[in-house]
Write an enzyme that holds these catalytic residues in place. Structure first.
Site, short mmCIF file in Angstrom:
data_model
loop_
_atom_site.label_atom_id
_atom_site.label_comp_id
_atom_site.label_asym_id
_atom_site.label_seq_id
_atom_site.Cartn_x
_atom_site.Cartn_y
_atom_site.Cartn_z
N ASP A 35 -20.68 -12.13 85.04
CA ASP A 35 -21.62 -11.03 85.20
C ASP A 35 -21.76 -10.44 86.41
O ASP A 35 -21.89 -11.42 87.60
CB ASP A 35 -22.89 -11.63 84.76
CG ASP A 35 -23.00 -11.88 83.20
OD1 ASP A 35 -22.82 -10.89 82.38
OD2 ASP A 35 -23.41 -12.89 82.81
N GLY A 144 -29.80 -8.78 83.24
CA GLY A 144 -30.18 -8.97 84.63
C GLY A 144 -30.59 -10.31 84.93
O GLY A 144 -30.42 -10.71 85.96
N ASP A 175 -24.41 -11.38 73.26
CA ASP A 175 -24.60 -11.97 74.57
C ASP A 175 -26.05 -11.94 74.72
O ASP A 175 -26.87 -10.90 74.62
CB ASP A 175 -24.16 -10.95 75.53
CG ASP A 175 -24.27 -11.48 77.10
OD1 ASP A 175 -24.64 -12.60 77.42
OD2 ASP A 175 -23.84 -10.89 78.00
#
Length: 220
Positions: A35, A144, A175
């Site tokens: 990420d 985030g 996800d």
């Protein structure tokens, strides 16, 4: 039943990153999910280009790089240069003026093109992208941060994408907040893989090998 398990490396222990990668490899993880956050597209910073490059050099497993950044076209070459053919790069269509151009750069580099779909993004707004990508990453939480709660309305979106995946020839991945009940429900429906983070894989006080074996042996 076959499905992929991908380790969300933003949740790994960075004091022993090489050991984490090695232990996950030996445990049978299918790929490493990276990420990348820029603090603008999402209100957080996560893994860096250097983290990604290091992991790519110490594992033979594929990398799935999830770019949560504004205008990935501006930096896509940096990532391409430090990855290997066959690795995956996901972009968010909303983060780019012309997402198809960025996806073409990924394809031309011999990598696997993908898009990530936020909880608030409808399938209809990315329909054209579905025809040119090989992978679709469905976010079941807002991007985030790790450890967020599952947003239940995402299930309807997953079901809609499952109806489209054969026609448009893409693989579908989950996800966010991935618990055993999500795998038990959606793997039999045709989901191709799941990104595992703090809900199921990291910080559980158990060896990765034991956790992954338990997941693969679930009665689906």
């Amino acid at each position: 039943m076959s499905f992929e398990l991908n380790a969300s490396m933003m949740c790994a222990n960075y004091g022993h990153l090489s050991r984490e990668v090695n232990d996950l490899e030996n445990a049978g993880i299918d790929s490493f999910h990276i990420d990348i956050m820029d603090g603008r597209y999402v209100p957080n910073f996560a893994m860096s280009l250097n983290d990604m490059t290091y992991i790519s050099r110490v594992t033979f497993k594929p990398l799935d790089v999830h770019l949560m950044v504004e205008h990935p076209s501006n930096t896509i070459e940096l990532f391409i240069r430090n990855l290997r053919k066959g690795d995956t790069i996901y972009i968010h269509p909303e983060a780019e003026y012309h997402p198809s151009t960025t996806l073409q750069k990924i394809i031309d580099a011999g990598m696997i093109p993908g898009i990530a779909i936020n909880p608030g993004t409808s399938v209809e707004t990315v329909m054209e992208m579905l025809r040119i990508v090989d992978k679709v990453l469905v976010m079941s939480v807002n991007p985030g941060n790790a450890g967020q709660m599952y947003l239940p309305y995402v299930g309807q979106k997953v079901e809609r994408l499952l109806e489209l995946k054969e026609e448009m020839d893409f693989k579908l991945y989950w996800d966010g907040a991935c618990a055993k009940d999500k795998i038990m429900k959606y793997a039999p429906m045709g989901l191709d893989g799941f990104v595992l983070g703090t809900t199921l894989l990291f910080g559980q006080g158990r060896p990765y090998e034991e956790i992954i074996k338990d997941i693969r042996n679930m009665n689906l």
